[in-house]
Write a protein that holds these residues in place. Structure first.
Motif, PDB file in Angstrom:
ATOM      1  N   VAL A   1       0.838  -1.202   0.000  1.00 62.60           N
ATOM      2  CA  VAL A   1       0.000   0.000   0.000  1.00 62.60           C
ATOM      3  C   VAL A   1       0.873   1.253   0.000  1.00 62.60           C
ATOM      4  O   VAL A   1       2.039   1.223   0.404  1.00 62.60           O
ATOM      5  CB  VAL A   1      -0.945   0.029   1.230  1.00 62.60           C
ATOM      6  CG1 VAL A   1      -1.938  -1.113   1.174  1.00 62.60           C
ATOM      7  CG2 VAL A   1      -0.149  -0.007   2.527  1.00 62.60           C
ATOM      8  N   LYS A   2       0.274   2.340  -0.465  1.00 60.37           N
ATOM      9  CA  LYS A   2       0.948   3.651  -0.477  1.00 60.37           C
ATOM     10  C   LYS A   2      -0.011   4.654   0.136  1.00 60.37           C
ATOM     11  O   LYS A   2      -1.180   4.736  -0.263  1.00 60.37           O
ATOM     12  CB  LYS A   2       1.302   4.049  -1.907  1.00 60.37           C
ATOM     13  CG  LYS A   2       2.028   5.370  -2.020  1.00 60.37           C
ATOM     14  CD  LYS A   2       2.406   5.642  -3.477  1.00 60.37           C
ATOM     15  CE  LYS A   2       3.161   6.950  -3.616  1.00 60.37           C
ATOM     16  NZ  LYS A   2       3.541   7.203  -5.041  1.00 60.37           N
ATOM     17  N   MET A   3       0.489   5.431   1.115  1.00 58.19           N
ATOM     18  CA  MET A   3      -0.389   6.334   1.856  1.00 58.19           C
ATOM     19  C   MET A   3       0.235   7.704   2.007  1.00 58.19           C
ATOM     20  O   MET A   3       1.459   7.844   2.106  1.00 58.19           O
ATOM     21  CB  MET A   3      -0.657   5.758   3.261  1.00 58.19           C
ATOM     22  CG  MET A   3      -1.144   4.327   3.294  1.00 58.19           C
ATOM     23  SD  MET A   3      -1.385   3.711   4.995  1.00 58.19           S
ATOM     24  CE  MET A   3       0.320   3.756   5.612  1.00 58.19           C
ATOM     25  N   GLU A   4      -0.607   8.716   2.024  1.00 58.51           N
ATOM     26  CA  GLU A   4      -0.224  10.074   2.393  1.00 58.51           C
ATOM     27  C   GLU A   4      -0.939  10.408   3.690  1.00 58.51           C
ATOM     28  O   GLU A   4      -2.151  10.219   3.807  1.00 58.51           O
ATOM     29  CB  GLU A   4      -0.639  11.071   1.306  1.00 58.51           C
ATOM     30  CG  GLU A   4       0.000  10.869  -0.041  1.00 58.51           C
ATOM     31  CD  GLU A   4       1.424  11.423  -0.111  1.00 58.51           C
ATOM     32  OE1 GLU A   4       1.834  12.124   0.845  1.00 58.51           O
ATOM     33  OE2 GLU A   4       2.105  11.147  -1.110  1.00 58.51           O
ATOM     34  N   GLY A   5      -0.182  10.883   4.677  1.00 57.39           N
ATOM     35  CA  GLY A   5      -0.824  11.165   5.940  1.00 57.39           C
ATOM     36  C   GLY A   5       0.119  11.831   6.918  1.00 57.39           C
ATOM     37  O   GLY A   5       1.126  12.434   6.531  1.00 57.39           O
ATOM     38  N   THR A   6      -0.189  11.666   8.199  1.00 61.04           N
ATOM     39  CA  THR A   6       0.562  12.351   9.254  1.00 61.04           C
ATOM     40  C   THR A   6       0.807  11.398  10.414  1.00 61.04           C
ATOM     41  O   THR A   6      -0.124  10.731  10.898  1.00 61.04           O
ATOM     42  CB  THR A   6      -0.223  13.568   9.779  1.00 61.04           C
ATOM     43  OG1 THR A   6      -0.518  14.435   8.679  1.00 61.04           O
ATOM     44  CG2 THR A   6       0.589  14.333  10.821  1.00 61.04           C
TER      45      THR A   6
ATOM     46  N   ALA B   1      20.192  -5.620  20.216  1.00 65.81           N
ATOM     47  CA  ALA B   1      18.845  -5.337  20.707  1.00 65.81           C
ATOM     48  C   ALA B   1      18.433  -3.910  20.357  1.00 65.81           C
ATOM     49  O   ALA B   1      19.253  -3.014  20.219  1.00 65.81           O
ATOM     50  CB  ALA B   1      18.778  -5.551  22.210  1.00 65.81           C
ATOM     51  N   GLY B   2      17.140  -3.750  20.229  1.00 64.35           N
ATOM     52  CA  GLY B   2      16.584  -2.425  19.959  1.00 64.35           C
ATOM     53  C   GLY B   2      15.070  -2.505  20.015  1.00 64.35           C
ATOM     54  O   GLY B   2      14.495  -3.403  20.633  1.00 64.35           O
ATOM     55  N   TYR B   3      14.425  -1.561  19.359  1.00 66.53           N
ATOM     56  CA  TYR B   3      12.969  -1.498  19.378  1.00 66.53           C
ATOM     57  C   TYR B   3      12.410  -1.284  17.979  1.00 66.53           C
ATOM     58  O   TYR B   3      13.016  -0.593  17.153  1.00 66.53           O
ATOM     59  CB  TYR B   3      12.480  -0.331  20.256  1.00 66.53           C
ATOM     60  CG  TYR B   3      12.908  -0.383  21.694  1.00 66.53           C
ATOM     61  CD1 TYR B   3      12.256  -1.215  22.610  1.00 66.53           C
ATOM     62  CD2 TYR B   3      13.951   0.414  22.152  1.00 66.53           C
ATOM     63  CE1 TYR B   3      12.647  -1.243  23.944  1.00 66.53           C
ATOM     64  CE2 TYR B   3      14.346   0.386  23.483  1.00 66.53           C
ATOM     65  CZ  TYR B   3      13.689  -0.446  24.366  1.00 66.53           C
ATOM     66  OH  TYR B   3      14.086  -0.480  25.684  1.00 66.53           O
ATOM     67  N   ARG B   4      11.247  -1.881  17.733  1.00 60.81           N
ATOM     68  CA  ARG B   4      10.411  -1.463  16.611  1.00 60.81           C
ATOM     69  C   ARG B   4       9.590  -0.261  17.066  1.00 60.81           C
ATOM     70  O   ARG B   4       9.026  -0.276  18.174  1.00 60.81           O
ATOM     71  CB  ARG B   4       9.457  -2.574  16.188  1.00 60.81           C
ATOM     72  CG  ARG B   4      10.079  -3.712  15.389  1.00 60.81           C
ATOM     73  CD  ARG B   4       8.998  -4.703  14.996  1.00 60.81           C
ATOM     74  NE  ARG B   4       9.489  -5.806  14.209  1.00 60.81           N
ATOM     75  CZ  ARG B   4       9.564  -5.820  12.873  1.00 60.81           C
ATOM     76  NH1 ARG B   4       9.158  -4.745  12.191  1.00 60.81           N
ATOM     77  NH2 ARG B   4      10.023  -6.871  12.223  1.00 60.81           N
ATOM     78  N   VAL B   5       9.508   0.755  16.248  1.00 67.27           N
ATOM     79  CA  VAL B   5       8.711   1.934  16.570  1.00 67.27           C
ATOM     80  C   VAL B   5       7.336   1.782  15.929  1.00 67.27           C
ATOM     81  O   VAL B   5       7.207   1.701  14.700  1.00 67.27           O
ATOM     82  CB  VAL B   5       9.384   3.225  16.057  1.00 67.27           C
ATOM     83  CG1 VAL B   5       8.494   4.438  16.340  1.00 67.27           C
ATOM     84  CG2 VAL B   5      10.748   3.416  16.705  1.00 67.27           C
ATOM     85  N   ILE B   6       6.312   1.717  16.768  1.00 63.16           N
ATOM     86  CA  ILE B   6       4.921   1.623  16.303  1.00 63.16           C
ATOM     87  C   ILE B   6       4.251   2.959  16.612  1.00 63.16           C
ATOM     88  O   ILE B   6       4.219   3.381  17.764  1.00 63.16           O
ATOM     89  CB  ILE B   6       4.151   0.491  17.000  1.00 63.16           C
ATOM     90  CG1 ILE B   6       4.941  -0.831  16.938  1.00 63.16           C
ATOM     91  CG2 ILE B   6       2.760   0.344  16.394  1.00 63.16           C
ATOM     92  CD1 ILE B   6       5.114  -1.414  15.562  1.00 63.16           C
ATOM     93  N   GLN B   7       3.713   3.581  15.568  1.00 59.05           N
ATOM     94  CA  GLN B   7       3.203   4.939  15.750  1.00 59.05           C
ATOM     95  C   GLN B   7       1.828   5.071  15.097  1.00 59.05           C
ATOM     96  O   GLN B   7       1.567   4.466  14.045  1.00 59.05           O
ATOM     97  CB  GLN B   7       4.177   5.940  15.105  1.00 59.05           C
ATOM     98  CG  GLN B   7       4.119   7.333  15.687  1.00 59.05           C
ATOM     99  CD  GLN B   7       5.401   8.112  15.401  1.00 59.05           C
ATOM    100  OE1 GLN B   7       6.425   7.551  15.049  1.00 59.05           O
ATOM    101  NE2 GLN B   7       5.331   9.423  15.552  1.00 59.05           N
ATOM    102  N   PRO B   8       0.937   5.865  15.700  1.00 60.24           N
ATOM    103  CA  PRO B   8      -0.343   6.129  15.035  1.00 60.24           C
ATOM    104  C   PRO B   8      -0.128   7.009  13.805  1.00 60.24           C
ATOM    105  O   PRO B   8       0.755   7.883  13.794  1.00 60.24           O
ATOM    106  CB  PRO B   8      -1.162   6.851  16.112  1.00 60.24           C
ATOM    107  CG  PRO B   8      -0.163   7.395  17.073  1.00 60.24           C
ATOM    108  CD  PRO B   8       1.023   6.488  17.032  1.00 60.24           C
ATOM    109  N   TYR B   9      -0.928   6.763  12.782  1.00 60.97           N
ATOM    110  CA  TYR B   9      -0.780   7.468  11.509  1.00 60.97           C
ATOM    111  C   TYR B   9      -2.179   7.786  10.999  1.00 60.97           C
ATOM    112  O   TYR B   9      -3.041   6.905  10.915  1.00 60.97           O
ATOM    113  CB  TYR B   9      -0.030   6.562  10.533  1.00 60.97           C
ATOM    114  CG  TYR B   9       0.255   7.136   9.173  1.00 60.97           C
ATOM    115  CD1 TYR B   9       1.358   7.963   8.960  1.00 60.97           C
ATOM    116  CD2 TYR B   9      -0.542   6.807   8.076  1.00 60.97           C
ATOM    117  CE1 TYR B   9       1.642   8.458   7.695  1.00 60.97           C
ATOM    118  CE2 TYR B   9      -0.262   7.298   6.809  1.00 60.97           C
ATOM    119  CZ  TYR B   9       0.834   8.117   6.625  1.00 60.97           C
ATOM    120  OH  TYR B   9       1.124   8.603   5.364  1.00 60.97           O
ATOM    121  N   GLU B  10      -2.410   9.058  10.666  1.00 60.04           N
ATOM    122  CA  GLU B  10      -3.721   9.491  10.175  1.00 60.04           C
ATOM    123  C   GLU B  10      -3.658   9.690   8.676  1.00 60.04           C
ATOM    124  O   GLU B  10      -2.789  10.394   8.162  1.00 60.04           O
ATOM    125  CB  GLU B  10      -4.144  10.787  10.870  1.00 60.04           C
ATOM    126  CG  GLU B  10      -5.570  11.190  10.541  1.00 60.04           C
ATOM    127  CD  GLU B  10      -6.093  12.280  11.461  1.00 60.04           C
ATOM    128  OE1 GLU B  10      -7.311  12.535  11.416  1.00 60.04           O
ATOM    129  OE2 GLU B  10      -5.292  12.853  12.219  1.00 60.04           O
TER     130      GLU B  10
END
Length: 232
Positions: free
Chosen positions: A65-70, A87-96
């Motif tokens: 998929v391809k998205m434009e958002g914030t 070790a590290g983290y996956r960054v999970i972020q809300p996207y509008e």
């Protein structure tokens, strides 16, 4: 004499046939799995389309998929380890995007980058829809105070961030913060495909079974001949 040989011979033949059959079944499963992985790889690499209105795991898993958002705040961090990096983290972020709020897995950061500033803002994201199966009975509960999770639990993360229970794993991101996160795109490398090893195991057991049967019959025949020789 005939009974002493016939019974182990029957067991030997039946056992060998069963083990060879299991090996052939695993060869068939290997072919099916390789076909499935090729299909998944092709879907991952497809030209991206817009975000489906009502995507489902059955129909849309791995869809590009391809998205434009914030990107919005806050973000969650899933503890992971990367080969040759650590070790590290996956960054999970809300996207509008288009009036919808979903989850985006932006990629990997090192442990010491967890608290770095990643300013929310507009971004174009190209990635793949994914429904990771990472949660089981041994998965620790998230440390919500520090926003640290131990698996990508999509329904729980969506509830925590106020989004749809829908995840896009970023493959490419165009945003001012993109260089601070290393993309971990979806691929088929993590899908188990052990059928070749299983086939080798079953065929090896068939050879061993047949060899042991042959050895037992040879010993039995030798013992019988020796007994007859003594009797005469």
């Amino acid at each position: 004499m005939q009974r002493r040989i016939a019974v182990p011979l029957v067991f030997g033949v039946i056992g060998t046939a069963i083990l060879i059959g299991l090996g052939l079944w695993q060869v068939q499963r290997l072919d099916e799995k390789e076909t499935e992985l090729a299909r998944i790889d092709a879907r991952i690499a497809d030209a991206p389309v817009g975000l489906p209105q009502s995507p489902s795991e059955t129909v849309d898993k791995y869809r590009a998929v391809k998205m434009e958002g914030t990107f919005l705040r806050p973000e969650l961090h899933v503890l992971v380890g990367i080969k040759d990096i650590g070790a590290g983290y996956r960054v999970i972020q809300p996207y509008e995007t288009d009036g919808r709020r979903i989850l985006v897995d932006r990629g990997f950061i090192k442990l010491d980058a967890k608290d770095d500033e990643r300013t929310p803002g507009p971004a174009q994201v190209i990635g793949n829809l994914h429904w990771p199966d990472e949660v089981d009975g041994y998965t620790p509960a998230p440390d919500e105070a520090r926003a640290i999770w131990f698996a990508r639990d999509i329904p729980a993360m969506a509830d925590a961030l106020g989004t749809e229970p829908l995840l896009v794993v970023a493959r490419q991101e165009a945003s001012p913060m993109a260089s601070r996160v290393r993309a971990l795109p979806v691929d088929s490398a993590g899908i188990p495909n052990d059928h070749l090893q299983y086939a080798i195991t079953w065929f090896s057991l068939a050879v061993i079974w047949a060899g042991m049967t042959g050895y037992f019959l040879w010993r039995t025949a030798g013992t019988t001949r020796a007994a007859k020789g003594k009797a005469t």
